[in-house]
Design a protein around this motif. Sequence first.
Motif, PDB file in Angstrom:
ATOM      1  N   GLU A 276       0.825  -1.209   0.000  1.00 53.52           N
ATOM      2  CA  GLU A 276       0.000   0.000   0.000  1.00 53.52           C
ATOM      3  C   GLU A 276       0.862   1.263   0.000  1.00 53.52           C
ATOM      4  OE1 GLU A 276      -2.624  -0.290   3.308  1.00 53.52           O
ATOM      5  OE2 GLU A 276      -3.567  -2.137   2.627  1.00 53.52           O
ATOM      6  N   SER A 401      -8.210  -2.202   6.192  1.00 53.75           N
ATOM      7  CA  SER A 401      -6.937  -2.885   6.441  1.00 53.75           C
ATOM      8  C   SER A 401      -6.747  -3.135   7.931  1.00 53.75           C
ATOM      9  CB  SER A 401      -5.773  -2.057   5.897  1.00 53.75           C
ATOM     10  OG  SER A 401      -5.830  -1.966   4.488  1.00 53.75           O
ATOM     11  N   ASN A 417      -3.859  -6.693  -2.636  1.00 55.17           N
ATOM     12  CA  ASN A 417      -3.081  -5.496  -2.969  1.00 55.17           C
ATOM     13  C   ASN A 417      -2.246  -5.695  -4.226  1.00 55.17           C
ATOM     14  OD1 ASN A 417      -4.143  -4.304  -0.729  1.00 55.17           O
ATOM     15  ND2 ASN A 417      -2.295  -4.430   0.519  1.00 55.17           N
ATOM     16  N   TYR A 421      -3.249  -3.109  -7.095  1.00 58.39           N
ATOM     17  CA  TYR A 421      -2.280  -2.023  -7.240  1.00 58.39           C
ATOM     18  C   TYR A 421      -1.322  -2.234  -8.402  1.00 58.39           C
ATOM     19  CZ  TYR A 421      -3.618  -0.298  -2.588  1.00 58.39           C
ATOM     20  OH  TYR A 421      -4.296   0.209  -1.520  1.00 58.39           O
ATOM     21  N   GLN A 454      -9.339  -1.969  -4.945  1.00 61.67           N
ATOM     22  CA  GLN A 454      -8.970  -2.642  -3.701  1.00 61.67           C
ATOM     23  C   GLN A 454      -9.984  -2.371  -2.593  1.00 61.67           C
ATOM     24  OE1 GLN A 454      -7.351  -0.937  -0.777  1.00 61.67           O
ATOM     25  NE2 GLN A 454      -5.858  -2.414  -0.013  1.00 61.67           N
TER      26      GLN A 454
END
Length: 471
Positions: A276, A401, A417, A421, A454
Motif C-alpha cells: 500500500e 486494512s 493489494n 495495485y 482494492q
Amino acid sequence: MPMNTTPLLDNNNGNHGIINAENDDERPFNLVKKFGFESKKLWKLAGPAIITALAQFSLGALTQTFAGLTSELDLAAVSVENSVIAGLAFGVMLGMGSALETLCGQAYGAGQIRMLGVYMQRSWIILLTTALILVPIYVWSSPILKLIGETDEISDAAGNFALWMLPQLFAYALNFPIQKFLQSQRKVAVMLWISIIVLVLHIFFSWLLMFKLDWGLTGAAITLNSSWWLIVILELIYIFVTKSDGAWSGFTWLAFEDLYGFVKLSLASAVMLCLELWYLMILMVITGRLKNPLIPVDAISICMNINGWDAMIAIGFNAAISVRVSNELGGGDFNAARFAVWVVSITSVSIGVIIMIIVLTTRDYFPYLFTTSVAVAKETTKLASLLGVTVLLNSLQPVLSGVAVGAGWQALVAYINIGCYYIVGLPAGILLGFTFGFGAEGIWSGMIGGIALQTIILIIVTSVTNWRKEV
C-alpha cells in the motif's frame, strides 16, 4: 471466503459472546443507542491515536515544508527521501510491527497480559535485524534513485540527506513495536502527550537550525533524527517505570522463542502494508521520469504531504478498529467485532467527505503554504481534484486494512493489494501518463483506479465474513 484463521493464542473464553448473540441490543430500536455506545469506545481509542499519528507524521511533513521554503531542490530532496527511502523503511518497519496488533490485541482480549511484553521484545529483535538489512539502501540511495529514473540533481541531494537520516531507521525499529504494545492495552493517552511535546520541540529546533542558524538540510536531519529518538526514549521510560500494569516484567529469554512463527506473521503484515505505502511512493518515482520533472515532483510531493496528514486520521481509526476487533475476537464476542467494523467505517467515510470538500474549496490557496514557486503552486492546483478523490478513498481503505490486521488476514490482503495495485492500477497509470500524454494527472488517475478496486474488494470481503467462525 476462507480466511487465515490459524490460532495465535490459547483462548479458554471462546464461547463468550456467542451465547448472547441474539440479545436485546440487536433489536432495531436500540440501533442508535448501540451506535453511540460503540462510537464512544471507538473515539476513546481513535481520538488520541489520530492526534499521535498526526503529530508523528508532522515531524517529517513539517521538515519537508521548511525545506520547501528554502529552495525547490531542497524540497525535492527531502520529499524524495521521505517518500522513497524513508518511506520504504517506514512501510517495512510499521508493517512488521503491525503483527503486534494481532498478537497483543488478542492476548489482551484473552487476559494473557504477561505475553504482551514478550511479544514486544520479539518484535524488537526482528525489526532491529531488519533495520541492519535496510542500511545499504540508505547508503547507496543516490545510485538507486538514478537507476529507477530520478534525475541526477534530485538523486544526489536526496542521497546525501538519506545518509544523514540513518539514525531514524533504528528509531523506527524500536518505536513501532512500542506503539502497538501500548495501543493494545488502550494506553493511547501517553503516546499522545509524548508526541505533542516532541512536535513542539521539533518545530522550534527546525526553525532555529534551518533558518536562524542557516544549517539547511543538515539542520533538518539533526532535528528529525533527534525528535524520533526522543519519542522512543520517553515511551521506554514510561514502560519501564510503570511496568504497564503487568504487561512489562523485564527482559526475558522467552523473546527468542518461536521467532519463526512471529517472523512469518510479521512478514505477512509488512507485505500487506508495504504494497500500500509503496504504491504511492512509486507515483513519486514515475513522475520523476517525466520531462522537466522538478515542478511535477514538487507538486506531487505537496499533494502527498496533505494526503499523508489526512491518512493519519484514517490510520488512527485503523489502530482503533484493529484493537477493537482483536480484543473482541480474543474475548470471543463476534457480534461486538462485527458492529465495531460498521461504526468505524461510517465514521471514517463521513470525515473523508468533509476533508475532500475542504481540499476542493481551497485548491487555489493551500499550495502557497508549502512553496513560494508560482509554477509549483499552479501545478498543485491542477492536481487538487485527484487529491480530493484520493482523500475520500483513503478514509475507508486503511480502516478495512485495520480490520484485516485485527482478524489476522494479512496474507489475504497482500494478494488483493498485488492484484489491484500492481496488475491494474500501476499499468493504467503508466499508460495514461506516458502513452496518452496526460503526465502526472494521468499517472495518478490510473493509480486511483487501483485504490478504488482494492477498496471495493475489501468491502465485499468484510461484508461476507462469518464473524462467529473468526472467533
